[in-house]
Motif scaffolding. Structure first.
Motif, PDB file in Angstrom:
ATOM      1  N   THR A 200       0.194   5.703 -26.578  1.00 37.73           N
ATOM      2  CA  THR A 200       0.018   5.519 -25.283  1.00 37.73           C
ATOM      3  C   THR A 200      -1.410   4.574 -25.164  1.00 37.73           C
ATOM      4  OG1 THR A 200       0.750   7.786 -24.479  1.00 37.73           O
ATOM      5  CG2 THR A 200      -0.648   6.554 -23.129  1.00 37.73           C
ATOM      6  N   ILE A 201      -1.138   3.530 -24.246  1.00 39.39           N
ATOM      7  CA  ILE A 201      -2.252   2.537 -24.066  1.00 39.39           C
ATOM      8  C   ILE A 201      -2.528   2.168 -22.665  1.00 39.39           C
ATOM      9  CG2 ILE A 201      -3.024   0.160 -24.631  1.00 39.39           C
ATOM     10  CD1 ILE A 201      -1.308   0.263 -27.100  1.00 39.39           C
ATOM     11  N   ARG A 202      -3.647   2.430 -22.163  1.00 42.14           N
ATOM     12  CA  ARG A 202      -3.854   2.242 -20.676  1.00 42.14           C
ATOM     13  C   ARG A 202      -5.050   1.562 -20.471  1.00 42.14           C
ATOM     14  NH1 ARG A 202      -2.026   8.127 -20.188  1.00 42.14           N
ATOM     15  NH2 ARG A 202      -0.181   8.087 -19.398  1.00 42.14           N
ATOM     16  N   MET A 203      -4.926   0.716 -19.621  1.00 42.84           N
ATOM     17  CA  MET A 203      -6.225  -0.001 -19.103  1.00 42.84           C
ATOM     18  C   MET A 203      -6.302  -0.113 -17.730  1.00 42.84           C
ATOM     19  SD  MET A 203      -6.152  -3.216 -21.995  1.00 42.84           S
ATOM     20  CE  MET A 203      -4.559  -3.139 -22.305  1.00 42.84           C
ATOM     21  N   THR A 204      -7.367   0.160 -17.073  1.00 45.49           N
ATOM     22  CA  THR A 204      -7.576   0.005 -15.833  1.00 45.49           C
ATOM     23  C   THR A 204      -8.811  -0.725 -15.463  1.00 45.49           C
ATOM     24  OG1 THR A 204      -8.741   2.166 -15.629  1.00 45.49           O
ATOM     25  CG2 THR A 204      -6.419   2.187 -15.330  1.00 45.49           C
ATOM     26  N   GLY A 205      -9.174  -1.392 -14.314  1.00 46.70           N
ATOM     27  CA  GLY A 205     -10.411  -2.130 -13.787  1.00 46.70           C
ATOM     28  C   GLY A 205     -10.497  -2.091 -12.504  1.00 46.70           C
ATOM     29  N   ASP A 206     -11.890  -1.594 -11.950  1.00 45.82           N
ATOM     30  CA  ASP A 206     -12.136  -1.565 -10.526  1.00 45.82           C
ATOM     31  C   ASP A 206     -13.364  -2.274 -10.539  1.00 45.82           C
ATOM     32  OD1 ASP A 206     -12.331  -0.982  -8.166  1.00 45.82           O
ATOM     33  OD2 ASP A 206     -12.847   1.064  -8.363  1.00 45.82           O
ATOM     34  N   GLY A 207     -13.206  -3.596 -10.230  1.00 50.67           N
ATOM     35  CA  GLY A 207     -14.335  -4.243  -9.978  1.00 50.67           C
ATOM     36  C   GLY A 207     -14.952  -4.763 -11.457  1.00 50.67           C
ATOM     37  N   HIS A 208     -16.106  -4.196 -11.702  1.00 51.62           N
ATOM     38  CA  HIS A 208     -16.701  -4.298 -12.932  1.00 51.62           C
ATOM     39  C   HIS A 208     -16.610  -3.269 -13.924  1.00 51.62           C
ATOM     40  CE1 HIS A 208     -18.449  -8.521 -12.334  1.00 51.62           C
ATOM     41  NE2 HIS A 208     -18.337  -8.400 -11.104  1.00 51.62           N
ATOM     42  N   ASP A 209     -16.113  -2.333 -13.565  1.00 46.51           N
ATOM     43  CA  ASP A 209     -15.903  -0.831 -14.294  1.00 46.51           C
ATOM     44  C   ASP A 209     -14.366  -0.896 -14.979  1.00 46.51           C
ATOM     45  OD1 ASP A 209     -18.265  -0.038 -13.544  1.00 46.51           O
ATOM     46  OD2 ASP A 209     -17.506   0.957 -11.773  1.00 46.51           O
ATOM     47  N   PHE A 210     -14.333  -1.142 -16.402  1.00 45.56           N
ATOM     48  CA  PHE A 210     -13.435  -1.342 -17.101  1.00 45.56           C
ATOM     49  C   PHE A 210     -13.114  -0.017 -17.874  1.00 45.56           C
ATOM     50  CE2 PHE A 210     -11.263  -2.519 -20.902  1.00 45.56           C
ATOM     51  CZ  PHE A 210     -10.029  -3.146 -20.520  1.00 45.56           C
ATOM     52  N   LEU A 211     -11.775   0.589 -18.020  1.00 40.16           N
ATOM     53  CA  LEU A 211     -11.778   1.636 -18.867  1.00 40.16           C
ATOM     54  C   LEU A 211     -10.256   1.298 -19.837  1.00 40.16           C
ATOM     55  CD1 LEU A 211     -11.786   4.314 -16.040  1.00 40.16           C
ATOM     56  CD2 LEU A 211     -13.496   3.684 -17.680  1.00 40.16           C
ATOM     57  N   PHE A 212     -10.622   1.656 -20.979  1.00 43.14           N
ATOM     58  CA  PHE A 212      -9.482   1.539 -21.989  1.00 43.14           C
ATOM     59  C   PHE A 212      -9.216   2.914 -22.694  1.00 43.14           C
ATOM     60  CE2 PHE A 212      -8.520   1.151 -26.455  1.00 43.14           C
ATOM     61  CZ  PHE A 212      -7.246   0.364 -26.419  1.00 43.14           C
ATOM     62  N   SER A 213      -7.915   3.250 -22.779  1.00 45.29           N
ATOM     63  CA  SER A 213      -7.668   4.368 -23.715  1.00 45.29           C
ATOM     64  C   SER A 213      -6.407   4.180 -24.610  1.00 45.29           C
ATOM     65  CB  SER A 213      -7.421   5.829 -22.779  1.00 45.29           C
ATOM     66  OG  SER A 213      -6.242   5.374 -21.814  1.00 45.29           O
ATOM     67  N   CYS A 214      -6.396   4.717 -25.584  1.00 41.50           N
ATOM     68  CA  CYS A 214      -5.414   4.617 -26.632  1.00 41.50           C
ATOM     69  C   CYS A 214      -5.327   5.891 -27.412  1.00 41.50           C
ATOM     70  CB  CYS A 214      -5.740   3.512 -27.721  1.00 41.50           C
ATOM     71  SG  CYS A 214      -4.277   3.224 -28.949  1.00 41.50           S
ATOM     72  N   THR A 215      -3.852   6.376 -27.425  1.00 43.97           N
ATOM     73  CA  THR A 215      -3.591   7.585 -28.287  1.00 43.97           C
ATOM     74  C   THR A 215      -2.705   7.522 -28.983  1.00 43.97           C
ATOM     75  OG1 THR A 215      -4.683   8.951 -26.390  1.00 43.97           O
ATOM     76  CG2 THR A 215      -3.031  10.052 -27.830  1.00 43.97           C
ATOM     77  N   ASN A 216      -2.643   8.012 -30.352  1.00 40.74           N
ATOM     78  CA  ASN A 216      -1.471   7.944 -31.335  1.00 40.74           C
ATOM     79  C   ASN A 216      -1.361   8.947 -32.194  1.00 40.74           C
ATOM     80  OD1 ASN A 216      -3.883   5.923 -32.346  1.00 40.74           O
ATOM     81  ND2 ASN A 216      -2.548   6.879 -34.086  1.00 40.74           N
ATOM     82  N   PRO A 217      -0.516   9.474 -32.603  1.00 36.58           N
ATOM     83  CA  PRO A 217      -0.375  10.609 -33.854  1.00 36.58           C
ATOM     84  C   PRO A 217      -0.812  10.118 -35.191  1.00 36.58           C
ATOM     85  CG  PRO A 217       1.854   9.614 -33.163  1.00 36.58           C
ATOM     86  CD  PRO A 217       0.889   8.933 -32.385  1.00 36.58           C
ATOM     87  N   PHE A 218      -1.201  10.959 -35.755  1.00 40.76           N
ATOM     88  CA  PHE A 218      -1.564  10.612 -37.415  1.00 40.76           C
ATOM     89  C   PHE A 218      -1.321  12.203 -37.961  1.00 40.76           C
ATOM     90  CE2 PHE A 218      -5.160  12.684 -36.080  1.00 40.76           C
ATOM     91  CZ  PHE A 218      -5.828  13.220 -37.367  1.00 40.76           C
ATOM     92  N   ASP A 219      -0.957  11.696 -39.341  1.00 40.89           N
ATOM     93  CA  ASP A 219      -0.776  12.866 -40.397  1.00 40.89           C
ATOM     94  C   ASP A 219      -1.732  12.526 -41.597  1.00 40.89           C
ATOM     95  OD1 ASP A 219      -0.134  14.956 -41.920  1.00 40.89           O
ATOM     96  OD2 ASP A 219       2.120  14.219 -41.977  1.00 40.89           O
ATOM     97  N   ASN A 220      -2.661  13.785 -41.807  1.00 45.10           N
ATOM     98  CA  ASN A 220      -3.743  13.652 -42.737  1.00 45.10           C
ATOM     99  C   ASN A 220      -2.760  13.328 -44.251  1.00 45.10           C
ATOM    100  OD1 ASN A 220      -5.807  13.783 -41.361  1.00 45.10           O
ATOM    101  ND2 ASN A 220      -5.821  16.068 -41.387  1.00 45.10           N
ATOM    102  N   LYS A 221      -1.728  13.706 -44.153  1.00 39.42           N
ATOM    103  CA  LYS A 221      -0.860  13.937 -45.573  1.00 39.42           C
ATOM    104  C   LYS A 221      -0.239  12.495 -45.825  1.00 39.42           C
ATOM    105  CE  LYS A 221      -0.038  18.895 -45.396  1.00 39.42           C
ATOM    106  NZ  LYS A 221       0.873  19.959 -45.472  1.00 39.42           N
ATOM    107  N   SER A 222      -0.222  11.595 -44.785  1.00 41.62           N
ATOM    108  CA  SER A 222       0.488  10.500 -44.736  1.00 41.62           C
ATOM    109  C   SER A 222      -0.606   9.606 -45.832  1.00 41.62           C
ATOM    110  CB  SER A 222       0.658   9.904 -43.625  1.00 41.62           C
ATOM    111  OG  SER A 222       1.772  10.679 -42.642  1.00 41.62           O
ATOM    112  N   ASN A 223       0.166   8.730 -46.740  1.00 37.35           N
ATOM    113  CA  ASN A 223      -0.494   7.830 -47.610  1.00 37.35           C
ATOM    114  C   ASN A 223      -0.580   6.438 -46.757  1.00 37.35           C
ATOM    115  OD1 ASN A 223      -0.952   9.700 -49.673  1.00 37.35           O
ATOM    116  ND2 ASN A 223       1.285   9.264 -50.354  1.00 37.35           N
TER     117      ASN A 223
END
Length: 269
Positions: A200-223
């Protein structure tokens, strides 16, 4: 150069000048006052003027030195930013070339389109990416094409939810700040077993206030492929650039929760 050694000479010159002035003044304008009394009065006057002139001279020197320090600081800051940008470019290019290579092996009809997107990526990195600021519109276009490249390569592996809500796309931002987060999201997701892992990747901007968010799964056991180990530099890189470019004007939070990476970045542009 040590100027203190000239101080005794300056004092002696001041004293000699005062004595000479006093004798000359008494010769042309005889006075009833005592010589030494008038001498110390004149000396005090000269000293007062000397202090004022020295203060003005010192302020001028301090101002010039501060201007030189500011110039050096700006040059050092720009050099650091340029060096950090140079670290980003190879990482992005290698990942994108891998995407094109994978599609070419499958004789995919979409390969020409992907090559065009790669060409746009090159242009952005070597032109817009070297500028101090670009518009949000340009940065978002660059991210969109990169996401499309990765979606094509990992079609069965990922399920990308990408959304933007920018009120003023012409507001400017430093280039190449967001791409490392997106790269990492695809990197960690690509090594997971199974299909349709959410990013999930989201970007919002209201005037000069910019917000970015990014969420992704991971597995500590993965190489993770060792050739991708440098991608960790990307996050450190972004933190350093944010510190240089937006001091006291950004907030970056990187958290791990329920086997997911969460990136939340806010910037006052």
């Amino acid at each position: 150069m040590n100027k203190r050694k000239y101080l005794p000479c300056a004092v002696l010159a001041l004293m000699a000048n005062t004595v000479a002035y006093e004798f000359a003044d008494r010769y042309f304008h005889p006075k009833d006052t005592h010589f030494w009394q008038h001498f110390f009065t004149d000396l005090l006057t000269y000293l007062s003027f000397s202090v004022v002139f020295f203060a003005l001279y010192s302020v001028k020197n301090i101002y010039q030195q501060q201007m030189q320090l500011d110039t050096l600081s700006r040059g050092k800051k720009q050099a650091e930013i340029s060096a950090l940008k140079a670290q980003i470019n190879p990482h992005f290019l290698f990942n994108t070339l891998n995407t094109i290579y994978a599609n070419a092996l499958k004789n995919d009809d979409k390969t020409p389109e992907l090559i065009l997107k790669l060409s746009n990526g090159f242009r952005y990195l070597f032109h817009e990416g070297q500028q101090d600021r670009v518009s949000l519109k340009q940065e978002l276009q660059h991210l969109t094409e990169y996401i499309q490249l990765q979606q094509e390569r990992l079609a069965d592996k990922v399920n990308v939810q990408f959304s933007t809500a920018i009120n003023d796309p012409e507001v400017e931002i430093a280039p190449l700040l967001l791409i490392p987060f997106v790269e990492n999201a695809f990197k960690y997701t690509s090594v997971l077993k199974g299909k349709k892992h959410p990013i999930t990747i989201r970007m919002t901007g209201d005037g000069h206030d910019f917000l970015f968010s990014c969420t992704n799964p991971f597995d500590n056991k993965s190489n993770i492929d060792p050739s991708w180990s440098e991608s960790g530099i990307g996050i450190v890189n972004v933190k350093e650039r944010l510190h240089l470019l937006y001091p006291e004007k950004h907030d970056l939070r990187v958290t791990e929760e329920d086997h997911s990476f969460h990136i939340n970045l806010s910037i006052v542009l």
